[in-house]
Design a protein around this motif. Structure first.
Motif, PDB file in Angstrom:
ATOM      1  N   ILE A 134       0.839  -1.196   0.000  1.00  0.00           N
ATOM      2  CA  ILE A 134       0.000   0.000   0.000  1.00  0.00           C
ATOM      3  C   ILE A 134       0.875   1.248   0.000  1.00  0.00           C
ATOM      4  O   ILE A 134       1.857   1.330   0.750  1.00  0.00           O
ATOM      5  CB  ILE A 134      -0.920  -0.009   1.245  1.00  0.00           C
ATOM      6  N   ALA A 135       0.519   2.203  -0.833  1.00  0.00           N
ATOM      7  CA  ALA A 135       1.284   3.451  -0.877  1.00  0.00           C
ATOM      8  C   ALA A 135       1.177   4.158   0.473  1.00  0.00           C
ATOM      9  O   ALA A 135       0.097   4.289   1.048  1.00  0.00           O
ATOM     10  CB  ALA A 135       0.755   4.353  -1.985  1.00  0.00           C
ATOM     11  N   THR A 136       2.322   4.627   0.977  1.00  0.00           N
ATOM     12  CA  THR A 136       2.342   5.318   2.259  1.00  0.00           C
ATOM     13  C   THR A 136       2.846   6.745   2.076  1.00  0.00           C
ATOM     14  O   THR A 136       3.676   7.019   1.199  1.00  0.00           O
ATOM     15  CB  THR A 136       3.223   4.576   3.281  1.00  0.00           C
ATOM     16  N   GLU A 137       2.368   7.652   2.916  1.00  0.00           N
ATOM     17  CA  GLU A 137       2.765   9.057   2.847  1.00  0.00           C
ATOM     18  C   GLU A 137       4.082   9.319   3.565  1.00  0.00           C
ATOM     19  O   GLU A 137       4.615  10.433   3.516  1.00  0.00           O
ATOM     20  CB  GLU A 137       1.668   9.926   3.465  1.00  0.00           C
ATOM     21  N   ARG A 138       4.614   8.308   4.257  1.00  0.00           N
ATOM     22  CA  ARG A 138       5.821   8.498   5.058  1.00  0.00           C
ATOM     23  C   ARG A 138       7.054   8.017   4.316  1.00  0.00           C
ATOM     24  O   ARG A 138       7.060   6.923   3.741  1.00  0.00           O
ATOM     25  CB  ARG A 138       5.685   7.748   6.385  1.00  0.00           C
ATOM     26  N   ALA A 139       8.091   8.849   4.323  1.00  0.00           N
ATOM     27  CA  ALA A 139       9.349   8.486   3.664  1.00  0.00           C
ATOM     28  C   ALA A 139      10.007   7.324   4.402  1.00  0.00           C
ATOM     29  O   ALA A 139       9.905   7.194   5.627  1.00  0.00           O
ATOM     30  CB  ALA A 139      10.290   9.686   3.635  1.00  0.00           C
ATOM     31  N   ASP A 140      10.727   6.482   3.651  1.00  0.00           N
ATOM     32  CA  ASP A 140      11.472   5.350   4.209  1.00  0.00           C
ATOM     33  C   ASP A 140      10.582   4.398   4.994  1.00  0.00           C
ATOM     34  O   ASP A 140      11.000   3.821   6.016  1.00  0.00           O
ATOM     35  CB  ASP A 140      12.625   5.843   5.098  1.00  0.00           C
ATOM     36  N   HIS A 141       9.370   4.243   4.535  1.00  0.00           N
ATOM     37  CA  HIS A 141       8.436   3.311   5.155  1.00  0.00           C
ATOM     38  C   HIS A 141       7.786   2.443   4.063  1.00  0.00           C
ATOM     39  O   HIS A 141       7.687   2.855   2.908  1.00  0.00           O
ATOM     40  CB  HIS A 141       7.304   4.039   5.908  1.00  0.00           C
ATOM     41  N   ARG A 142       7.399   1.272   4.458  1.00  0.00           N
ATOM     42  CA  ARG A 142       6.595   0.419   3.569  1.00  0.00           C
ATOM     43  C   ARG A 142       5.356  -0.047   4.332  1.00  0.00           C
ATOM     44  O   ARG A 142       5.444  -0.474   5.482  1.00  0.00           O
ATOM     45  CB  ARG A 142       7.383  -0.806   3.095  1.00  0.00           C
ATOM     46  N   MET A 143       4.204   0.042   3.676  1.00  0.00           N
ATOM     47  CA  MET A 143       2.956  -0.411   4.287  1.00  0.00           C
ATOM     48  C   MET A 143       2.374  -1.543   3.438  1.00  0.00           C
ATOM     49  O   MET A 143       2.399  -1.486   2.209  1.00  0.00           O
ATOM     50  CB  MET A 143       1.960   0.753   4.393  1.00  0.00           C
ATOM     51  N   THR A 493      -2.695  -5.010   8.762  1.00  0.00           N
ATOM     52  CA  THR A 493      -1.934  -3.994   8.045  1.00  0.00           C
ATOM     53  C   THR A 493      -0.615  -3.792   8.780  1.00  0.00           C
ATOM     54  O   THR A 493      -0.594  -3.575   9.993  1.00  0.00           O
ATOM     55  CB  THR A 493      -2.707  -2.670   7.979  1.00  0.00           C
ATOM     56  N   ASN A 494       0.481  -3.885   8.043  1.00  0.00           N
ATOM     57  CA  ASN A 494       1.827  -3.774   8.616  1.00  0.00           C
ATOM     58  C   ASN A 494       2.555  -2.571   8.038  1.00  0.00           C
ATOM     59  O   ASN A 494       2.496  -2.329   6.833  1.00  0.00           O
ATOM     60  CB  ASN A 494       2.655  -5.023   8.314  1.00  0.00           C
ATOM     61  N   THR A 495       3.214  -1.818   8.894  1.00  0.00           N
ATOM     62  CA  THR A 495       4.048  -0.701   8.455  1.00  0.00           C
ATOM     63  C   THR A 495       5.480  -0.955   8.928  1.00  0.00           C
ATOM     64  O   THR A 495       5.706  -1.213  10.116  1.00  0.00           O
ATOM     65  CB  THR A 495       3.546   0.636   9.008  1.00  0.00           C
ATOM     66  N   VAL A 496       6.426  -0.878   7.991  1.00  0.00           N
ATOM     67  CA  VAL A 496       7.833  -1.115   8.294  1.00  0.00           C
ATOM     68  C   VAL A 496       8.611   0.172   8.060  1.00  0.00           C
ATOM     69  O   VAL A 496       8.550   0.748   6.967  1.00  0.00           O
ATOM     70  CB  VAL A 496       8.413  -2.237   7.418  1.00  0.00           C
ATOM     71  N   ASN A 497       9.334   0.636   9.076  1.00  0.00           N
ATOM     72  CA  ASN A 497      10.194   1.806   8.957  1.00  0.00           C
ATOM     73  C   ASN A 497      11.615   1.322   8.701  1.00  0.00           C
ATOM     74  O   ASN A 497      12.244   0.708   9.561  1.00  0.00           O
ATOM     75  CB  ASN A 497      10.126   2.614  10.258  1.00  0.00           C
ATOM     76  N   TYR A 498      12.125   1.560   7.495  1.00  0.00           N
ATOM     77  CA  TYR A 498      13.495   1.147   7.193  1.00  0.00           C
ATOM     78  C   TYR A 498      14.458   2.345   7.167  1.00  0.00           C
ATOM     79  O   TYR A 498      15.582   2.251   6.705  1.00  0.00           O
ATOM     80  CB  TYR A 498      13.560   0.378   5.871  1.00  0.00           C
TER      81      TYR A 498
END
Length: 513
Positions: A134-143, A493-498
């Motif tokens: 899913i497209a996320t509004e946060r940089a360096d993140h994947r949802m 729903t999972n959000t990963v901050n890389y």
């Protein structure tokens, strides 16, 4: 018309013994089993009570905790083996369906073929339990979304499809990582015992091949309404898929909702077809006859209401009456029989009550009489009935599980469409037309409000691949095909901050030193 004189109980026992079922399971129980073919007793099966059911559900929940950890493609391997075992047992299981449920030979075999087909579908599905990125509004993140097993899947099935409905649910539930508990109809427990034995043969092969599977992965609970209630009420059964009457659905649905459990409800369908002026009447005649008379009108998708345009009414209806008068009614085990028996005396009495009510409401009845009463005093064979009604009223808006076809004349397409939608049941529907505008309107948002809407084919005859169910009255979910698998799983729903920072709301600061 003659009835086959065979030892039905002996033949059923031979089939069960061939599948490895101990004789005590079907000979030494408290629940008597009778064949609608002759009315004779063919077995006595062992039952469980609510307390035993609760214990079994706990064990099946423990199995789920292990099975959910098995990779989905490996779970699919078990279902693949189940399909192989069903292929090997198709003739025997199909024969047992005919003996216990009264289906003609081709329909008994066809039901087992549906079991095989859903296994094939589910095996492919085991490698396609996809989630979205899913497209996320946060940089360096994947949802993303991920799908996880839900838990114990409870299955409650009816007599009219004694084995196929179980497989529709079981195959999907197993590849999704769930364990299963099955309460079959008290009228058809032998076919359930046979299906469970076939599953256990597949499970044995699966384990012998080096795979891991827990005990109690699939549990069979034979018993009356209290056992079904125990299944519906148990807190460790997050999903119940129930097939039966709308009365049963109204009892089950609120109980599941009260504890926020999921329901897949595939209930009775007061299904209709519209015959328009442009319809191919030869095709229509075949489609209507098959849908209305097949399985002695005891399918959930049986055609029960027929709206015929006034310009073709006097051509189609006499031909339909002729077909009804000539259709072979008799033992489902004999070649050439097209209509077998009603399941029991209660079904016959329900049919006669509906026909009497139709006459009271101004209907004209053709057929409906009992047949073969002298040859089989304890079985209930009937001539399928056509009831010409002046309007949609009385028993027409209620479902009778018997071969009754209510025929109503119409003059305006929108009126016919409104009549199709004017009953609370909404499982299946169809239209016979060669007018593209009518066909497209029928399947559009303003058209049929049923879960199935067919064109130039009757409402009966579900096919693996298309999701089944979805009645308007229940909103009770879908089974068998399409993306129905999602009903057997939970979504996260999972959000990963890389990255190396954590975005905060604008203006928010705090010291992390």
């Amino acid at each position: 018309m003659t009835l086959t004189t065979i030892d039905l109980g002996g033949e059923a026992g031979k089939i069960l013994a061939g599948l490895g079922v101990p004789a005590a399971v079907w000979q030494e129980g408290t629940l008597s089993v009778r064949s609608p073919v002759s009315g004779e007793k063919i077995g006595s099966v062992q039952e469980v009570g609510p307390d035993e059911a609760a214990t079994a559900i706990e064990a099946t929940h423990k199995a789920f905790l292990e099975w959910r950890l098995v990779p989905a493609p490996r779970r699919g391997e078990l279902v693949r083996l189940l399909g192989e075992e069903l292929r090997a047992a198709k003739d025997d299981l199909g024969r047992l369906v005919s003996i216990e449920a009264g289906k003609i030979v081709s329909e008994g075999l066809g039901e087992v073929q549906e079991m095989i087909d859903i296994c094939d579908f589910a095996v492919g599905l085991s490698r396609q339990l996809y989630g979205l990125t899913i497209a996320t509004e946060r940089a360096d993140h994947r949802m993303m979304e991920t799908w996880h097993p839900l838990g114990v899947t409870g299955i409650i099935s009816a007599f009219n499809f004694p084995v196929a409905v179980w497989s529709w649910n079981a195959a999907l539930a197993l590849v999704c990582g769930n364990s299963i508990v099955w309460k079959p109809s008290e009228k058809t427990p032998l076919t359930a015992i046979a299906s469970q034995a076939i599953f256990e043969k597949a499970l044995k092969r699966y384990i012998e091949a080096g795979n891991t599977a827990p005990a109690n992965l699939s549990t069979l609970l034979i018993g009356g309404a209290p056992v079904g209630e125990a299944l519906v009420d148990h807190p460790k059964v997050p999903l119940v898929s129930a097939t039966g009457s709308t009365r049963m659905g109204r009892a089950v649905g609120p109980k599941l909702a009260a504890r926020f459990a999921r329901a897949i409800l595939e209930l009775g369908g007061n299904n209709a077809a519209i015959v328009t002026p442009t319809a191919n009447l030869d095709l229509t005649l075949r489609g209507v006859a098959f849908a209305a008379m097949g399985t002695a009108g005891q399918r959930c998708t049986s055609l029960r209401r027929l709206f015929v345009h006034e310009t073709v009414y006097d051509t189609l209806v006499p031909r339909l009456k002729k077909a009804y008068a000539s259709v072979p009614v008799g033992s489902p085990l004999e070649a050439g029989t097209l209509v077998g028996p009603l399941i029991d005396e209660a079904a016959f009495n329900g049919m006669q009550k509906a026909l009497a009510a139709a006459k009271q409401a101004g209907g004209t009845v053709t057929g409906g009489e009992r047949l073969l009463a002298e040859e089989a005093t304890s079985a209930f064979y009937v001539r399928p009935a056509i009831v010409e009604m002046p309007e949609q009223t009385g028993p027409v808006v209620e479902e009778t599980f018997a071969p009754i076809l209510y025929v109503i004349k119409y003059s305006d397409f929108d009126t016919a469409l409104a009549l199709n939608n004017a009953v609370p049941q909404g499982l299946s529907s169809s239209i016979f037309t060669n007018d593209m505008r009518e066909a497209e309107a029928f399947v559009s948002a303003r058209g049929s409000d049923c879960g199935i809407a067919n064109v130039n084919i009757g409402p009966s005859g579900a096919e693996i691949g298309g999701a089944f169910g979805g009645e308007k009255e229940t909103g009770g979910g879908r089974e068998s095909g399409s993306d129905a698998w999602k009903g057997y799983m939970r979504r996260a729903t999972n959000t990963v901050n890389y990255g190396s920072t954590l975005p905060l709301a604008q203006g928010v600061k705090f010291d992390i030193a």
